[in-house]
Design an enzyme around this catalytic site. Sequence first.
Site, PDB file in Angstrom:
ATOM      1  N   CYS A  54       0.832  -1.202   0.000  1.00  0.00           N
ATOM      2  CA  CYS A  54       0.000   0.000   0.000  1.00  0.00           C
ATOM      3  C   CYS A  54       0.862   1.246   0.000  1.00  0.00           C
ATOM      4  O   CYS A  54       0.579   2.224  -0.713  1.00  0.00           O
ATOM      5  CB  CYS A  54      -0.927  -0.013   1.207  1.00  0.00           C
ATOM      6  SG  CYS A  54      -2.045   1.408   1.292  1.00  0.00           S
TER       7      CYS A  54
ATOM      8  N   CYS B 133      -6.021  -4.327   7.127  1.00  0.00           N
ATOM      9  CA  CYS B 133      -7.119  -3.362   7.172  1.00  0.00           C
ATOM     10  C   CYS B 133      -8.332  -3.792   6.369  1.00  0.00           C
ATOM     11  O   CYS B 133      -9.461  -3.466   6.723  1.00  0.00           O
ATOM     12  CB  CYS B 133      -6.624  -1.992   6.694  1.00  0.00           C
ATOM     13  SG  CYS B 133      -6.228  -1.895   4.931  1.00  0.00           S
TER      14      CYS B 133
END
Length: 372
Positions: free
Chosen positions: A101, A193
């Site tokens: 990410c 997440c």
Amino acid sequence: MRVLAAMSGGVDSAVAAARAVDAGHDVVGVHLALSATPGTLRTGSRGCCSKEDAGDARRAADVLGIPFYVWDFAERFKEDVIDDFVASYAAGETPNPCLRCNEKIKFSALADRAVALGFDAVVTGHYARLEDGVLRRAVDADKDQSYVLAVLTAEQLARAMFPVGDTPKPRIRAEAAERGLAVANKPDSHDICFIPSGDTRAFLGAKIGIRPGAVVDSDGRELARHDGVHGFTVGQRKGLGLPGPGADGKPRYVTAIDPESGTVRVGSAEDLRVWTVTADRAVWTSGRAPEGPIDCVAQVRAHGGTAPAVAEAVGDGLVVRLREPLTGVARGQAVVLYRPDEVGDEVMGSGTISGAGGVDETVGEAAAEVNR
């Protein structure tokens, strides 16, 4: 400078944005909508990208008196992070989605858009330090995130700012409270997440499906059957589907995964020891690969798994020869190299692990070359 503050809705990014304002920068806050179906609320410290997080980020921006926007990066996040995560597990690897990410979203897609809009840098709440373009560990060792930032190139680091890396986490929370930020006591997010349930195996099973295979011992004898290699990682001890320890009474661990045959090999803790690590996609924070072998400290997990080593650039990758063995080294993880001085906090480079092996006879030769 005109800077874009990535505000997740947590305390770290809120204080990072506040410190950027204090430094006299022209700051604009942005929250990244990374989920195509954001939930209304987070489940404690699990999950992200909820409506609650977006609201918390907006309220923090209001307190700081800065403009605030929400940018939709859901499709890019799915392609570059979630799909990559699933494909890596299907290939028998153990990826780090936070690392990907940072590489693909926050310091590539986001930073590229920021530069196109006239911003000079991107501010985040990561726990790391930048000093004259050099990436270093955070002061708070327990929160240090330099490992998951080591994939950033020199160009990406040049337009990054990490204002909270010089401060312990308790002090960041206290500062947030002093500033009147409602997120001062908000729980830290953890785990993956985009898997708020915390059940990674179930998430992967729904994406990949059943691909049965065998769990075998070091001699190739079948011990059990499984529904897919995505349920295993090198170094794993629990959830192997075995009735108990090995014949010697000692625990068994996953030592190798073959995605083509669907074979998961198990063995002893000693079988996990590796002395040589190879990696692809090398990134050198100086912007150029070193000439010849270099002394370093290698780290293969976000927290822990370090050993003194000698590393050498080989094409677009690198080879790391360890002076002490490491265990639980899996393909798809990152190996991060730190400078081996008294402080040991400077990141030198990184690569994505493609293989690991036993004792390498060239360890001594490489070490001798370094010490000449």
